[in-house]
Design a protein around this motif. Structure first.
Motif, PDB file in Angstrom:
ATOM      1  N   ALA A   1      59.493   5.952  -7.126  1.00 32.16           N
ATOM      2  CA  ALA A   1      59.043   6.526  -8.391  1.00 32.16           C
ATOM      3  C   ALA A   1      58.264   5.502  -9.217  1.00 32.16           C
ATOM      4  CB  ALA A   1      60.244   7.048  -9.191  1.00 32.16           C
ATOM      5  N   PHE A   2      58.683   4.247  -9.164  1.00 27.75           N
ATOM      6  CA  PHE A   2      57.995   3.237  -9.976  1.00 27.75           C
ATOM      7  C   PHE A   2      56.645   2.842  -9.380  1.00 27.75           C
ATOM      8  CE2 PHE A   2      57.062  -1.238 -11.001  1.00 27.75           C
ATOM      9  CZ  PHE A   2      56.912  -1.104 -12.375  1.00 27.75           C
ATOM     10  N   PHE A   3      56.589   2.667  -8.069  1.00 25.60           N
ATOM     11  CA  PHE A   3      55.360   2.208  -7.438  1.00 25.60           C
ATOM     12  C   PHE A   3      54.440   3.352  -7.014  1.00 25.60           C
ATOM     13  CE2 PHE A   3      58.161  -1.478  -6.815  1.00 25.60           C
ATOM     14  CZ  PHE A   3      57.354  -2.456  -7.364  1.00 25.60           C
ATOM     15  N   SER A   4      54.698   4.538  -7.529  1.00 23.93           N
ATOM     16  CA  SER A   4      53.866   5.688  -7.190  1.00 23.93           C
ATOM     17  C   SER A   4      52.687   5.782  -8.141  1.00 23.93           C
ATOM     18  CB  SER A   4      54.692   6.973  -7.282  1.00 23.93           C
ATOM     19  OG  SER A   4      55.098   7.200  -8.622  1.00 23.93           O
ATOM     20  N   ASP A   5      51.618   6.383  -7.639  1.00 24.09           N
ATOM     21  CA  ASP A   5      50.495   6.707  -8.519  1.00 24.09           C
ATOM     22  C   ASP A   5      50.058   8.149  -8.335  1.00 24.09           C
ATOM     23  OD1 ASP A   5      49.473   6.508  -6.013  1.00 24.09           O
ATOM     24  OD2 ASP A   5      47.985   4.977  -6.458  1.00 24.09           O
ATOM     25  N   LEU A   6      50.883   8.893  -7.589  1.00 26.18           N
ATOM     26  CA  LEU A   6      50.606  10.305  -7.344  1.00 26.18           C
ATOM     27  C   LEU A   6      51.808  11.140  -7.783  1.00 26.18           C
ATOM     28  CD1 LEU A   6      49.037  10.068  -3.772  1.00 26.18           C
ATOM     29  CD2 LEU A   6      47.807  10.397  -5.929  1.00 26.18           C
ATOM     30  N   PRO A   7      51.591  12.319  -8.327  1.00 30.63           N
ATOM     31  CA  PRO A   7      52.711  13.150  -8.793  1.00 30.63           C
ATOM     32  C   PRO A   7      53.756  13.434  -7.717  1.00 30.63           C
ATOM     33  CG  PRO A   7      50.641  14.013  -9.644  1.00 30.63           C
ATOM     34  CD  PRO A   7      50.285  12.919  -8.678  1.00 30.63           C
ATOM     35  N   TRP A   8      53.308  13.711  -6.474  1.00 23.01           N
ATOM     36  CA  TRP A   8      54.288  14.067  -5.440  1.00 23.01           C
ATOM     37  C   TRP A   8      55.204  12.889  -5.109  1.00 23.01           C
ATOM     38  CZ3 TRP A   8      54.982  11.613  -0.843  1.00 23.01           C
ATOM     39  CH2 TRP A   8      53.941  10.807  -0.357  1.00 23.01           C
ATOM     40  N   MET A   9      54.701  11.660  -5.214  1.00 23.55           N
ATOM     41  CA  MET A   9      55.537  10.490  -4.971  1.00 23.55           C
ATOM     42  C   MET A   9      56.553  10.308  -6.092  1.00 23.55           C
ATOM     43  SD  MET A   9      52.666   7.767  -3.616  1.00 23.55           S
ATOM     44  CE  MET A   9      53.869   6.450  -3.423  1.00 23.55           C
ATOM     45  N   LEU A  10      56.113  10.566  -7.313  1.00 21.77           N
ATOM     46  CA  LEU A  10      57.011  10.491  -8.470  1.00 21.77           C
ATOM     47  C   LEU A  10      58.136  11.505  -8.339  1.00 21.77           C
ATOM     48  CD1 LEU A  10      57.088   9.030 -11.338  1.00 21.77           C
ATOM     49  CD2 LEU A  10      56.195  11.196 -12.204  1.00 21.77           C
ATOM     50  N   ILE A  11      57.784  12.725  -7.975  1.00 28.02           N
ATOM     51  CA  ILE A  11      58.772  13.797  -7.829  1.00 28.02           C
ATOM     52  C   ILE A  11      59.728  13.489  -6.678  1.00 28.02           C
ATOM     53  CG2 ILE A  11      59.061  16.233  -7.238  1.00 28.02           C
ATOM     54  CD1 ILE A  11      56.345  16.711  -8.690  1.00 28.02           C
ATOM     55  N   THR A  12      59.199  12.989  -5.567  1.00 28.70           N
ATOM     56  CA  THR A  12      60.044  12.637  -4.426  1.00 28.70           C
ATOM     57  C   THR A  12      61.015  11.515  -4.789  1.00 28.70           C
ATOM     58  OG1 THR A  12      58.276  13.261  -2.883  1.00 28.70           O
ATOM     59  CG2 THR A  12      60.060  11.879  -2.020  1.00 28.70           C
ATOM     60  N   GLY A  13      60.523  10.508  -5.511  1.00 27.57           N
ATOM     61  CA  GLY A  13      61.393   9.422  -5.924  1.00 27.57           C
ATOM     62  C   GLY A  13      62.512   9.892  -6.840  1.00 27.57           C
ATOM     63  N   ALA A  14      62.165  10.763  -7.784  1.00 27.20           N
ATOM     64  CA  ALA A  14      63.185  11.299  -8.688  1.00 27.20           C
ATOM     65  C   ALA A  14      64.222  12.108  -7.918  1.00 27.20           C
ATOM     66  CB  ALA A  14      62.527  12.165  -9.762  1.00 27.20           C
ATOM     67  N   ALA A  15      63.762  12.888  -6.922  1.00 34.49           N
ATOM     68  CA  ALA A  15      64.688  13.683  -6.111  1.00 34.49           C
ATOM     69  C   ALA A  15      65.625  12.780  -5.314  1.00 34.49           C
ATOM     70  CB  ALA A  15      63.906  14.598  -5.171  1.00 34.49           C
ATOM     71  N   LEU A  16      65.084  11.695  -4.731  1.00 26.97           N
ATOM     72  CA  LEU A  16      65.916  10.774  -3.960  1.00 26.97           C
ATOM     73  C   LEU A  16      66.976  10.111  -4.841  1.00 26.97           C
ATOM     74  CD1 LEU A  16      63.286   9.057  -1.621  1.00 26.97           C
ATOM     75  CD2 LEU A  16      65.071  10.692  -0.981  1.00 26.97           C
ATOM     76  N   MET A  17      66.628   9.812  -6.085  1.00 25.39           N
ATOM     77  CA  MET A  17      67.621   9.247  -6.998  1.00 25.39           C
ATOM     78  C   MET A  17      68.754  10.236  -7.250  1.00 25.39           C
ATOM     79  SD  MET A  17      65.846   6.910  -9.931  1.00 25.39           S
ATOM     80  CE  MET A  17      67.496   6.401 -10.432  1.00 25.39           C
ATOM     81  N   GLY A  18      68.402  11.520  -7.429  1.00 23.45           N
ATOM     82  CA  GLY A  18      69.427  12.541  -7.611  1.00 23.45           C
ATOM     83  C   GLY A  18      70.314  12.680  -6.392  1.00 23.45           C
TER      84      GLY A  18
END
Length: 395
Positions: A95-112
């Motif tokens: 989520a931090f090293f992303s620059d694309l929305p899908w990477m941000l969303i995937t990172g947030a999902a993995l944290m959950g």
């Protein structure tokens, strides 16, 4: 791990509480404060994408609980703990090293997905003779981390997003170091077929039908308020942002201080009556809050009443639910129960936001109070009988 009779704070329990504290500080700080600011202001990702990332995080947290609970009943809890910590850490980095929305969303999902099983491991470690007390301790740790994370990270963000991320990563690493020393075997590894486990769990769920309305309605009542509280504070109660912070601190402080003593009292006096009194006081406190407009100290007093009422409900409610969790299937049982409670978390904010936009934020508060009052009356009139293994005693 053996423990002295009456001892609540064993070394294993303290380590689990610390792991929960560190991971929840990072999770709450990242999701509530850091993610929206970093994604929108620094990366230039749309607010809609940020909102979707936060929603996906909590949906993943809720959805994985039943599966995680099943895995906890079949595999070593320590292995599940470290896999969960690794998944959440990968999500944090992505989520931090992303620059694309899908990477941000995937990172947030993995944290959950990663943080969710840690909560189940804590619940599965509760000792039978210390339900309310240990539940109160776990919730005290959780509430403290939930409040500390977003508040603390707001001060660090002013010094830069890079520094903030490394601070969060360091806190998370501290929790992982504590996890390396946790090695309690919560239960024997299960070899029972899944169909047989689900059959036994179904019998428990049938016995706990009286609890189901509260499981969904109480989380829905809380969820109704989530999207309207800032608007209610500013427009209806006349609070500035600093005053709103004082009100939150007043409610949170009372909740934190009261959880453990009220948990112990509920163990001694009976969980049912703490539920009735707690839900009833929550309903009264919400309605009284609406009449405290433009009176800061009265609003803080009502927030303190709500905090104390919440502290009465939480340990008693979870202690009562724990009686219906099969002792040899704690992971699966808690996973299923948490998923059922999650229904209210998902539908409450949607309904609350719709009602507030169509009518008024105060109407949403009235509906939430009505639901809480209904729960109090329902449990006052409904006998809550423990399963046979608890000798049929009423709570």
């Amino acid at each position: 791990m053996k423990r002295k009779e009456g001892t609540i704070f064993t070394a294993s329990f303290i380590r689990l509480a610390l792991i929960l504290f560190f991971t929840e500080v990072v999770r709450s700080a990242f999701v509530i404060s850091f993610l929206p600011a970093y994604a929108a202001d620094y990366l230039g990702i749309s607010v809609a994408a940020v909102g979707l990332a936060v929603s996906v995080h909590y949906v993943a947290d809720t959805a994985v609980k039943a599966v995680a609970g099943y895995l906890l009943d079949r595999f070593p809890p320590k292995a599940i703990l470290h896999i969960s910590l690794a998944v959440a850490f990968i999500g944090l980095w992505l989520a931090f090293f992303s620059d694309l929305p899908w990477m941000l969303i995937t990172g947030a999902a993995l944290m959950g997905l990663g943080v969710s099983p840690i909560w189940l491991i804590c619940l599965s470690s509760i000792h039978e003779d210390q339900r309310g007390s240990q539940m109160g301790t776990i919730y005290t740790v959780w509430l403290a981390s939930l409040g500390l994370g977003p508040v603390a990270v707001n001060f660090v963000i002013d010094s830069g997003y890079q520094l903030t991320f490394w601070v969060l990563a360091a806190i998370y690493a501290a929790g992982w170091l504590v996890a390396l020393r946790w090695n309690e075997q919560l239960r024997p590894i299960q070899t029972m077929p899944l169909r047989e486990q689900l059959g036994q769990l179904k019998l428990k769920l049938v016995l706990m039908k009286p609890l189901v309305p509260g499981m969904i309605l109480q989380t829905a009542a809380a969820g109704l308020l989530v999207p309207v509280l800032p608007t209610l504070a500013r427009q209806h109660l006349g609070l500035t942002y600093s005053h709103y912070s004082l009100v939150i601190i007043a409610g949170g402080a009372v909740t934190t201080l009261c959880l453990i003593p009220l948990g112990r009292l509920s163990d001694r006096w009976g969980h049912k009556w703490f539920l009735v009194a707690g839900f009833g006081a929550l309903a009264v406190g919400l309605i009284a809050l609406l009449f405290s407009a433009n009176h800061l100290y009265m609003t803080m007093l009502m927030a303190a009443l709500l905090g104390g009422s919440y502290a009465a409900v939480l340990p008693a409610w979870n202690a009562l639910m724990s009686y219906f969790v099969p002792p040899d299937q704690k992971g699966t049982g808690w996973g299923v129960l948490s998923s059922i409670e999650g229904i209210g978390v998902m539908i409450g904010p949607l309904i609350g936001g719709w009602v507030a936009s169509r009518y008024d934020a105060s109407i949403t508060v009235w509906i939430s109070a009505a639901l809480l009052a209904f729960i109090a009356v329902y449990y006052f009139r409904t006998p809550l009988v423990r399963p046979a293994r608890e000798e049929g005693l009423r709570s």
